[in-house]
Design a protein around this motif. Sequence first.
Motif, PDB file in Angstrom:
ATOM      1  N   SER A 116     -13.057  -0.741  -0.104  1.00 47.01           N
ATOM      2  CA  SER A 116     -11.564  -0.867   0.985  1.00 47.01           C
ATOM      3  C   SER A 116     -10.528  -1.264  -0.217  1.00 47.01           C
ATOM      4  N   LEU A 150      -8.936   0.676  -3.064  1.00 45.78           N
ATOM      5  CA  LEU A 150      -7.926   2.961  -3.313  1.00 45.78           C
ATOM      6  C   LEU A 150      -6.337   1.539  -2.495  1.00 45.78           C
ATOM      7  N   ILE A 182      -5.361   9.934  -0.637  1.00 45.76           N
ATOM      8  CA  ILE A 182      -6.391   9.290  -1.208  1.00 45.76           C
ATOM      9  C   ILE A 182      -6.367  11.045  -2.582  1.00 45.76           C
ATOM     10  N   PRO A 208      -6.701   5.754   3.165  1.00 41.50           N
ATOM     11  CA  PRO A 208      -7.980   5.204   3.231  1.00 41.50           C
ATOM     12  C   PRO A 208      -8.013   4.377   4.841  1.00 41.50           C
ATOM     13  N   HIS A 209      -6.895   3.997   5.377  1.00 43.19           N
ATOM     14  CA  HIS A 209      -7.321   3.550   6.648  1.00 43.19           C
ATOM     15  C   HIS A 209      -7.934   4.688   7.619  1.00 43.19           C
ATOM     16  N   PHE A 237     -10.230   6.749   7.479  1.00 44.14           N
ATOM     17  CA  PHE A 237     -11.604   6.398   6.427  1.00 44.14           C
ATOM     18  C   PHE A 237     -12.735   5.822   7.147  1.00 44.14           C
ATOM     19  N   GLN A 253     -17.175   6.325   4.111  1.00 43.77           N
ATOM     20  CA  GLN A 253     -16.386   8.116   3.619  1.00 43.77           C
ATOM     21  C   GLN A 253     -15.991   6.944   2.164  1.00 43.77           C
ATOM     22  N   LEU A 254     -14.958   6.237   2.370  1.00 42.59           N
ATOM     23  CA  LEU A 254     -14.872   5.247   1.110  1.00 42.59           C
ATOM     24  C   LEU A 254     -15.609   5.483   0.422  1.00 42.59           C
ATOM     25  N   GLN A 255     -16.162   4.548   0.236  1.00 42.09           N
ATOM     26  CA  GLN A 255     -17.438   4.553  -0.567  1.00 42.09           C
ATOM     27  C   GLN A 255     -17.036   5.700  -1.745  1.00 42.09           C
ATOM     28  N   ASN A 270     -14.448   6.498  -3.546  1.00 38.97           N
ATOM     29  CA  ASN A 270     -14.524   4.916  -4.679  1.00 38.97           C
ATOM     30  C   ASN A 270     -15.965   5.335  -6.085  1.00 38.97           C
TER      31      ASN A 270
END
Length: 549
Positions: free
Chosen positions: A361, A364, A370, A412-413, A415, A419-421, A424
Motif C-alpha cells: 500500500s 503507490l 494508478i 489506490p484507496h 482497491f 488488487q494493490l499487490q 505493484n
Amino acid sequence: MSFTKEVVVVNPLLIVRNLHIIHVSDEKSTEIIQGINFTIAPGEILGISGNAQSGKAILSKALMRLLPASHYLLSQGTIHLSNIELLSLQEQEMAKIRGHYLTMIFANPQRSFNPTKKIGQQLIDVLDRHQHLTATQAYEKALALLQFVELNDVEDLFTRYSYTLSAELAHKVSIAIALACQPKLIIIEEPSELVDALAQKELMKLLKKIQLHYKIAILLITQNPRFLADVCDQVIVLQHGKISDKPYAVTSSIDLKTRPKLLAEPTTLLDVRAITQYVTGENGEIFKAVNQCSFIVNTGDVFGIIGEANAGKSTLAYSILQLIHTTSGNILFKEIVLNALPKNKLQRVRCDIQILFQDFSSALNPRMQIGESLGRVLLLHNLVTTKQQKIKRVAELLQLVGLSPTHAQHYPHEFSAVQLQRINIARVLSVNPSLVILDEPFADFNPSEKKEIADLLQKLKYTFNLTYLFISRNITNALAICDRIAIMHKGTIVELATSAELASNPLHPYTCSILKSSFATDNIRNLTSQGYDDLKLKEITPTHFVLLP
C-alpha cells in the motif's frame, strides 16, 4: 480447546445474537454474515477461523462498529458488551466504548501507529486518556507495560518511532497500547501473519499470560492452526457467513515449481560473493547486519532467503539492489560487478532488477491514479515516448496482472489488498526485469489470497522467464515455492540446500528449530553472529551446505 457451533457460557461478557450483515453496492446486495450467534466469557480466548470470504474480517469490524454505513447494513441482530447494546449507540457514544471496553489490534499493527510520534509518547497519550495518571505515573506505567509484553531495552524503545520496529516488536507494542486502555475485550486480527515461527511462539505465550494476569477476554481472528490449538479455549469456524459444525482446514497451497524448467542447463544470473554489510542502528552504533554471505541464483530459479526478524534478509536484498553501499565482497549480476558501477550505469542495470515491496500500500502514491503511477515509471526509463503509447502500455500491464484497463483511472484507496499487490506486480513488470526480489509477498494475505498471488507470479515467471529471489520469515511457504533456500541467522547463512534436502534432512540447529513444531530453544534464539565468524559452510552434498564447527 474445542471446536463448537456456538459457545455457551455463564455470565458472558459479549453476546452476539442472530447477526445479519448485508454488503450493499450499486450492482447488488450480498448477505455477508447470516444469522450467527456466539458468546465470550470474561477472560476467555475465543478463536474465529475461516477461509477467504467467510466473513470473519467483516465480523470483527462490525463488533467495533467500523463498517462504513454506506456499504454495509446490519439488518438484524444484537451485539451486547457488558449489557450495553452496541448497535443502538450513536457514534459519539460508541467512541467512548472503543478503547475503554473494546479495542482491536489489526493484522498489520504498523498502520495503527502515529508515525510522527515516538512509541513512548503514544503509550502515554493512551494512558492519559483512559487512566488519567500524572506525568510521572504515566511514564512508569508505560515502561511497565512494555516490560510486561516482554520487550527489552524499554527505555531505548520509548524514544523510537514506529517505522523502526520489526513486525514482532510492532505487535508487542500494539498489545501494550491495548492493555493501557484497560479494555474488557481485545480483538486481535491475524497475529501470526507478519512474524516468523519463533515470534509466533512468543506471541502465543504472551496472549496466555495476558489471559491469566489481566483476565481480559480475547477474540482471536486467525487461520493459524497452532494458534487455534494452543491459545484458544473455544473455536468458531465461519464458512460463507455462517457458523460451521466442522473444524476448518486450510487447503489452499502455493507452488511456483509445478512447471518444468525452461532451461536445460543452469546459467548464473546473480552471484553474491562474501558480502559483509555494516549498518548504523537507531542509537548510532555500527553493527554487522550481514556476515560473509555467498550464494548463486540461476536463471529461472526461485531462490529463498529465510530467517527471523533482524536476520539480515532485507539488508542483504538492499545491498544486492545497491540501495546501500556494500561494505565488502562483490555482487555480480550477469557478470557485471554491481558494487563497482558508477551511479549513472547502475540506474540502467536497476531496470533489470526489481523489488516487490512487502508494504504494497505504501509503494503507490495515494494522490496519483494508478495509470499515472505506472505511466511515470515508463516515462522515467524512456520505455514510451508519447501519451498514446503510455496509455496503451499501462492497459497491457493491468491486463497482464488480471485487472481491467479502466482501473487506470482509480486511486489506490479504491482497491482491495490483493488488487494493490497485482498493481505493484504490474509496476515491477513495466521495466522488463530479469530478476525480481519478492519481499514477503504473501504476508498480508489469507491462504486463498496467497494462492491467488502465487498463481499470478507463477504464470508471469514462465511467461517472461523471470527469476525470483524470495525473502520471507515463513519456512513453509519457502519449501513450497523455492528451488533452493538459504537459511539466515544473525546475519549469517547457516544452511543452504534444495527445498527437498532442507525438508528431509535439516542439519543446522537453527534450521531444525524453525522446521519442528516445538520451535527454537532460547539457546538457539540467543546465538550471536560472533559465534559464526570463524566458521565456513561445509559441503554435505553438491547441493547441500551447512555451517558447523
